[in-house]
Scaffold this active site. Structure first.
Site, PDB file in Angstrom:
ATOM      1  N   ASP A 189      -3.778   2.896  -5.682  1.00 37.12           N
ATOM      2  CA  ASP A 189      -1.601   2.600  -4.131  1.00 37.12           C
ATOM      3  C   ASP A 189      -1.770   1.215  -4.055  1.00 37.12           C
ATOM      4  O   ASP A 189      -1.661   1.523  -2.490  1.00 37.12           O
ATOM      5  CB  ASP A 189      -2.151   3.957  -3.265  1.00 37.12           C
ATOM      6  CG  ASP A 189      -3.201   3.889  -2.380  1.00 37.12           C
ATOM      7  OD1 ASP A 189      -4.463   2.524  -2.727  1.00 37.12           O
ATOM      8  OD2 ASP A 189      -3.340   4.551  -1.085  1.00 37.12           O
ATOM      9  N   GLU A 190      -3.328  -0.179  -4.024  1.00 43.09           N
ATOM     10  CA  GLU A 190      -2.300  -1.305  -3.244  1.00 43.09           C
ATOM     11  C   GLU A 190      -3.009  -2.042  -4.366  1.00 43.09           C
ATOM     12  O   GLU A 190      -3.652  -2.381  -4.981  1.00 43.09           O
ATOM     13  CB  GLU A 190      -4.085  -1.035  -2.578  1.00 43.09           C
ATOM     14  CG  GLU A 190      -4.039  -0.266  -0.807  1.00 43.09           C
ATOM     15  CD  GLU A 190      -5.646  -1.135  -0.228  1.00 43.09           C
ATOM     16  OE1 GLU A 190      -5.398  -1.669   0.578  1.00 43.09           O
ATOM     17  OE2 GLU A 190      -6.496  -0.296  -0.998  1.00 43.09           O
ATOM     18  N   ASP A 200       0.572  -1.190   0.339  1.00 42.76           N
ATOM     19  CA  ASP A 200       0.082  -0.338  -0.141  1.00 42.76           C
ATOM     20  C   ASP A 200       1.266   1.544   0.347  1.00 42.76           C
ATOM     21  O   ASP A 200       1.529   1.770   0.842  1.00 42.76           O
ATOM     22  CB  ASP A 200      -0.434  -0.432   1.430  1.00 42.76           C
ATOM     23  CG  ASP A 200      -1.911   1.238   1.546  1.00 42.76           C
ATOM     24  OD1 ASP A 200      -2.470   1.388   0.273  1.00 42.76           O
ATOM     25  OD2 ASP A 200      -2.717   1.846   2.218  1.00 42.76           O
TER      26      ASP A 200
HETATM   27 MG   LIG Z   1      -2.894   3.807   0.730  1.00 42.51          MG
END
Ligand SMILES: [Mg+2]
Length: 421
Positions: free
Chosen positions: A105-106, A8
């Protein structure tokens, strides 16, 4: 035994803003949503000031100004490009792993075949490479299931762990779960959390040790799966992305609009974005729907909303054809005398471009259109988004949303390329 990692990016939008402006390191920063409405990302320093997530900007302007917090309008084109670079680097660094891009974002990675390595060192190496290559700090959590990897990732975010946390040890898991409120678990909604509390289940550990059948009876098989996942039995595998069945592109205007022409331009621009997505996933659309509406929150204004649908003779991904069809639909629903707030387009009935069937009565050479679109996409990929576009999209874009504090599109626009002195 299964092994998953969740990677993340830390405070992703804020970290993106810092990539080309290192002076922002250590400073409080917030990023605002569309039209500069709410806070959608905060640096740790801004979190420490007590600015909440989702906070309306105008309400927190006093704290923001008093503490000299840097404010950015969201720069989605830039964030999207940085995200792609992070994901590409991951697949380069771990070539034989199965990856699921879970959000901008992961990403989840399946690491079963890497079990013999020291996974802490392995992950720490990935983390430092991503930081060095892209400039984005990440956190990596490792465990036997996706749900546990999510917990491990939360631990990895804490200062003492240097960004990586291997939580495969059962004893360690139980210690952490004993202090973790059940409502903070991945996949548990606020409502479910409250119901669990009334049943006497307050921590993740209590959920893990609950009777699975009892949980299934009171909730559903989805919650039962979480129980198993907490026990280290993997029920949720890497989800290979299936192509989308519909694609929506719509945005509010920066100010109310009455004339048809700027609305046509906005609709053409959203159409171009939607068709770009359509081609990237290798699909064509059989139909489109467009809509136009006034602002329901301006109660003193006369209100109007309408939509219209069009079915193509043959499925298409040609931006020009879709713009033409959309323009006709827009004319049919546009009425004079309203303050319009938003319009949008939905591409419907998507099919793979490879399954296209010819039409008996319509002569249409799809390959010509496909080649034109391929050239357009290639030019825009190579020279920057918006290098080539349809005239219908217009140039002035007066209707665009407010984004007074947007940073340059450093990586997708030649004009915005950072300068070195
Ligand atoms: Mg994040």
């Amino acid at each position: 035994m299964s092994t998953f990692a969740l990677i993340d990016c830390n405070n992703f939008y804020v970290s993106c803003e810092r990539v080309f402006d290192p002076a922002l390191q250590g400073k409080p920063i917030v990023v605002l949503s569309n039209n500069d409405g709410c806070v959608v990302a905060r640096s740790n320093e801004a979190k420490a000031l007590g600015i909440p997530m989702g906070a309306p900007y105008y309400q927190h302007k006093p704290i923001i100004e008093k503490n000299n917090v840097q404010v950015f309008s969201s720069n989605y084109q830039f964030y999207g490009d940085i995200s792609q670079r992070v994901m590409q680097s991951l697949s380069l660094l771990i070539p034989n792993s199965v990856m699921e891009i879970y959000s901008i974002d992961e990403a989840f990675l399946r690491l079963d075949s890497f079990e013999k390595y020291n996974l802490f060192t392995f992950a720490a190496n990935i983390r430092s490479k991503i930081l060095k290559w892209i400039g984005i700090p990440t956190s990596i959590g490792i465990a036997q299931t996706k749900t546990l990897a999510k917990i491990a990732n939360q631990v990895a975010k804490k200062k003492i762990t240097c960004g990586v946390f291997d939580m495969r040890d059962y004893y360690l898991q139980e210690q952490i779960m004993a202090d973790l409120p059940v409502e903070e678990l991945w996949g548990i909604s606020h409502k479910w959390g409250e119901k669990l509390n009334t049943l006497g289940i307050n921590t993740a550990l209590e959920l893990k040790t609950a009777n699975a059948q009892f949980i299934r009876n009171h909730f559903s098989v989805v919650m039962e799966r979480i129980v198993h996942e907490l026990r280290g039995i993997s029920c949720l595998n890497i989800d290979k992305k299936t192509p989308k069945k519909t694609i929506l592109s719509s945005k509010s205007f920066g100010k109310p609009i009455t004339d048809l022409e700027p609305i046509e331009q906005a609709l053409a621009t959203y159409t171009a974005q939607a068709c770009g997505k359509l081609r990237r996933q290798g699909s064509k659309a059989r139909a489109i729907q467009i809509f136009l509406q006034t602002n329901p929150f301006r109660q003193n204004d006369p209100q109007y909303r309408n939509e219209a649908k069009f079915i193509f003779n043959l499925p298409t991904s040609d931006t020009g054809m879709v713009i033409q069809a959309g323009k006709k639909l827009l004319k049919s629903i546009y009425r004079k005398g309203y303050h319009y707030h938003k319009c949008g387009i939905v591409l419907l009935d998507l099919i793979s471009k490879d399954y296209q069937q010819g039409h008996l009565f319509v002569h249409y050479d799809a390959s010509k259109h496909d080649n034109l679109m391929k050239t357009l996409d290639n030019l825009n990929n190579l020279m920057g988004t918006g290098t080539v576009f349809h005239a219908a999209q217009g140039i002035n874009h007066d209707w665009e949303m407010r984004s007074h504090n947007r940073s340059p599109r450093y990586t997708t626009n030649w004009k915005d390329l950072p300068k070195a002195y």
